[in-house]
Design an enzyme around this catalytic site. Sequence first.
Site, PDB file in Angstrom:
ATOM      1  N   HIS A 372       0.798  -1.225   0.000  1.00 52.95           N
ATOM      2  CA  HIS A 372       0.000   0.000   0.000  1.00 52.95           C
ATOM      3  C   HIS A 372       0.828   1.271   0.000  1.00 52.95           C
ATOM      4  O   HIS A 372       0.415   2.284  -0.558  1.00 52.95           O
ATOM      5  CB  HIS A 372      -1.036  -0.056   1.111  1.00 52.95           C
ATOM      6  N   ARG A 515     -15.235   1.065  -2.423  1.00 54.80           N
ATOM      7  CA  ARG A 515     -15.137  -0.371  -2.141  1.00 54.80           C
ATOM      8  C   ARG A 515     -15.407  -0.598  -0.663  1.00 54.80           C
ATOM      9  O   ARG A 515     -14.917   0.152   0.179  1.00 54.80           O
ATOM     10  CB  ARG A 515     -13.741  -0.871  -2.501  1.00 54.80           C
ATOM     11  N   GLU A 613     -10.687 -10.922  -8.275  1.00 51.28           N
ATOM     12  CA  GLU A 613      -9.291 -10.933  -7.821  1.00 51.28           C
ATOM     13  C   GLU A 613      -8.900 -12.266  -7.194  1.00 51.28           C
ATOM     14  O   GLU A 613      -7.779 -12.442  -6.738  1.00 51.28           O
ATOM     15  CB  GLU A 613      -9.028  -9.779  -6.848  1.00 51.28           C
ATOM     16  N   ASN A 636      -3.784  -6.945  -8.744  1.00 55.50           N
ATOM     17  CA  ASN A 636      -2.755  -7.138  -7.704  1.00 55.50           C
ATOM     18  C   ASN A 636      -2.969  -8.464  -6.994  1.00 55.50           C
ATOM     19  O   ASN A 636      -2.060  -9.274  -6.846  1.00 55.50           O
ATOM     20  CB  ASN A 636      -2.808  -6.013  -6.664  1.00 55.50           C
ATOM     21  N   ASP A 637      -4.220  -8.667  -6.553  1.00 57.26           N
ATOM     22  CA  ASP A 637      -4.487  -9.927  -5.859  1.00 57.26           C
ATOM     23  C   ASP A 637      -4.630 -11.084  -6.828  1.00 57.26           C
ATOM     24  O   ASP A 637      -4.212 -12.203  -6.527  1.00 57.26           O
ATOM     25  CB  ASP A 637      -5.750  -9.800  -4.996  1.00 57.26           C
ATOM     26  N   CYS A 684      -8.877  -2.218 -12.001  1.00 61.18           N
ATOM     27  CA  CYS A 684      -8.435  -1.201 -11.037  1.00 61.18           C
ATOM     28  C   CYS A 684      -7.146  -1.629 -10.346  1.00 61.18           C
ATOM     29  O   CYS A 684      -6.654  -0.939  -9.460  1.00 61.18           O
ATOM     30  CB  CYS A 684      -9.515  -0.910 -10.008  1.00 61.18           C
TER      31      CYS A 684
END
Length: 766
Positions: A372, A515, A613, A636-637, A684
């Site tokens: 992050h 989210r 994800e 990302n995930d 995203c």
Amino acid sequence: MILDTLRQIVGHVGRARDLDAALKAIVHGVRDALEVAVSSVYLLPRTQVGRPDARLVLMANEGLAAEAVGHVSMGLDEGLVGLVAQRAEPLNLDNAPLHPRYKHIANIGEEAYHAFLGAPILLRGEVLGVLVVQDREPRHFSDDQESFLVTLAAQLASSIIQAEISEAVMVPTGTSSRQLSRAAEPLRGVPGASGVAFGVAVVMYPLADLEGVPDRVCDDPQQELQRLRVAREAVRKDFALLRQSMASRVTEEECALFDAFAMMLDSESLLQGMERRILAGQWAPSALRDTVREYAAVFAGMDDDYLRQRGDDVRDLGSRILEHLQDVEGLELDYPPRTILVGREITVTHLASVPEGRLAGIVSARGSSSSHVALLARALGVPAVMGATDLPVERLDGRELFLDGYRGAVHVEPQGVLREALERLVGEEAQLSAELATLRDEPAITPDGVSVHLYVNVGLLADMAPADNVGAEGIGLYRTEIPFQVRDNFPGEDEQARVYREVLAAYAPRPAVLRTLDVGGDKPLSYFPIIEDNPFLGWRGMRLTLDHPDIFLTQVRAMLTANVGLDNLRILLPMISGVGELDEALELIARARDELREEGLPIGEVPVGVMIEVPSAVYQIDALAKRVDFLSVGTNDLTQYLLAVDRNNARVAPLYDSLHPSVLRALAEIVAGGRRANCPVSVCGELAGDPLGALVLLGFGIGSLSMSAGSLPRIKRVIRSVPLEHASRLAHAALDCERGEDVRQLLRDALRSYGLGSLVRSDADV
Ligand code: PEP
Ligand code: MG
């Protein structure tokens, strides 16, 4: 016993003050442990690692002629030591001179030794050097001895690198040519956020972490001595209080432990060690760190178990003194105008503590490009280097650094031609940014007339303004966990509604995707601790909020309330792994809506989307898509779970590749599923903000991308340069590639052919 010896040697090496001391500790420890006549370490100079013409240099030795050290060297195709390095395998010979690869080196006294055992020193598959023992009489080293040497060599690699880097950084204009060439070498990490910058390091370290204390010089030794006195007095009082409070619970004998601590506190040698260092110009915390290290090492080297454990007591005492030193220190940090935050682990809170306009970059020993902090660095438009595991944090405070966020490299006080080249790079980068800024109000349309919708990812109020400056069509991902993380309890419904209203209002009438809470995994809440063996596979995101419908309902109610009169809210659900979770979440959203309507609020229908994800979601794409209004891919995930690579683990960072053909195939499945269900697909995850990634996503026909504000101008440039028709040919070709590198090469070449090489710098460019 063997384990103890191994631990002792590795401990000595870890605490050594420089490379020379580390290598001496190795040869001494090995010779002693294996009871052999000769023990040696050969190393490849760092600049030569991986090269076939590299030469191994004898760096430390016990048993041969002293002059040999630093002078004897051999190529990988020479001698038995070269053979060990060449094959990257141990070699155990009864009678070395009989081996065809034996090479006699005159005048070092080696001919007297027959038995030979060598083990390669390997780091992530690369040979750094060779550890050798020799004995006079012909004999075979036992399996135990061989496995001892192999295990030791494996454990030493990272300590050796650490000692080398630390030494190079400490002596940037070193005396020998070997040191000089190393100082010019950058420290390596992984790219965290693009960009290049010069700045001054400010080292962040956790409180009371002795090992994290940076070197700093002091101007007023008397003041430092006074600080130390105050801190020691405070520790003495702590011990007295502890003793008192324990007196009724433990025996007098056990209480005596506190007296032992108090005695240690007054120990002349400990005190003198600290005073000496302060008078020589160190500030109190690093004088304490070095003195404690020295004493702990003495205890650690003792044979007696009981005494060895006293080393831990010295460290414990050191941390306690440090804690009080930090109290008196008053943690007012001076942030220079171009601050580069450096630390073992830079956190969101560290970032927030830098005054606006002063942050020039971030270097963190832990984390990767999808941590992050890296995401925030991108949002703020500053370069970041993550996962720089060998970072000699303690030596960097106040030093000038050059960060290269494209390649994940850090130069410490670069000089001469290198400096000139880096300054040129900063100039080119500034020019690129100026060119990109002119695109702010231009549409994101491909040369063949296809519009692409570009959104920003946000999470801190601080990144709202930069997001608005880049001309985004709205917010594609607002990570609500960040306002949850910067507090010390769950925010209530009204407070959440206020934050969300601010976010929605800043963009209305443009859409804003909020989210729902995605905590767990690498996003902890200090006031809601979750202890798990596998946090990324555990209680995370939707799983947690479905188990706590109270948290979920409060959040959704706050979102819906904030939306009244604005009507630009979209709700996104994270970490969905199957339809069951989605159905439950949709029911709760409907319940929140109905409750609020009953309370008299004019709540309209709000589009709801699901994050794709988790790999299982890819294979249920049709069932998921027909239930929602949009799909948003979290690359990302998705990359982490598909490739089984922890997104924050620097050791496996080279394997974390969102352009891996498997990830691309999953993306193709998702796009096809979305089309079948007539459900729009956006991305995203960070892939959307990577020029190569955006190109391939575009080619798949994904018309909506959300990314950090800092990445958006580059992506707009790509879109405005490459016709969709060419992008889709590239995407098809990428699907046929077998490796991520091939995909990268293909896309990089394509961007270069449009004159966009500066958007994707690589090692070859510097
Ligand atoms: C993702 O996983 O790609 C994503 C956008 O979510 P986060 O990075 O917050 O987990
Ligand atoms: Mg995610």
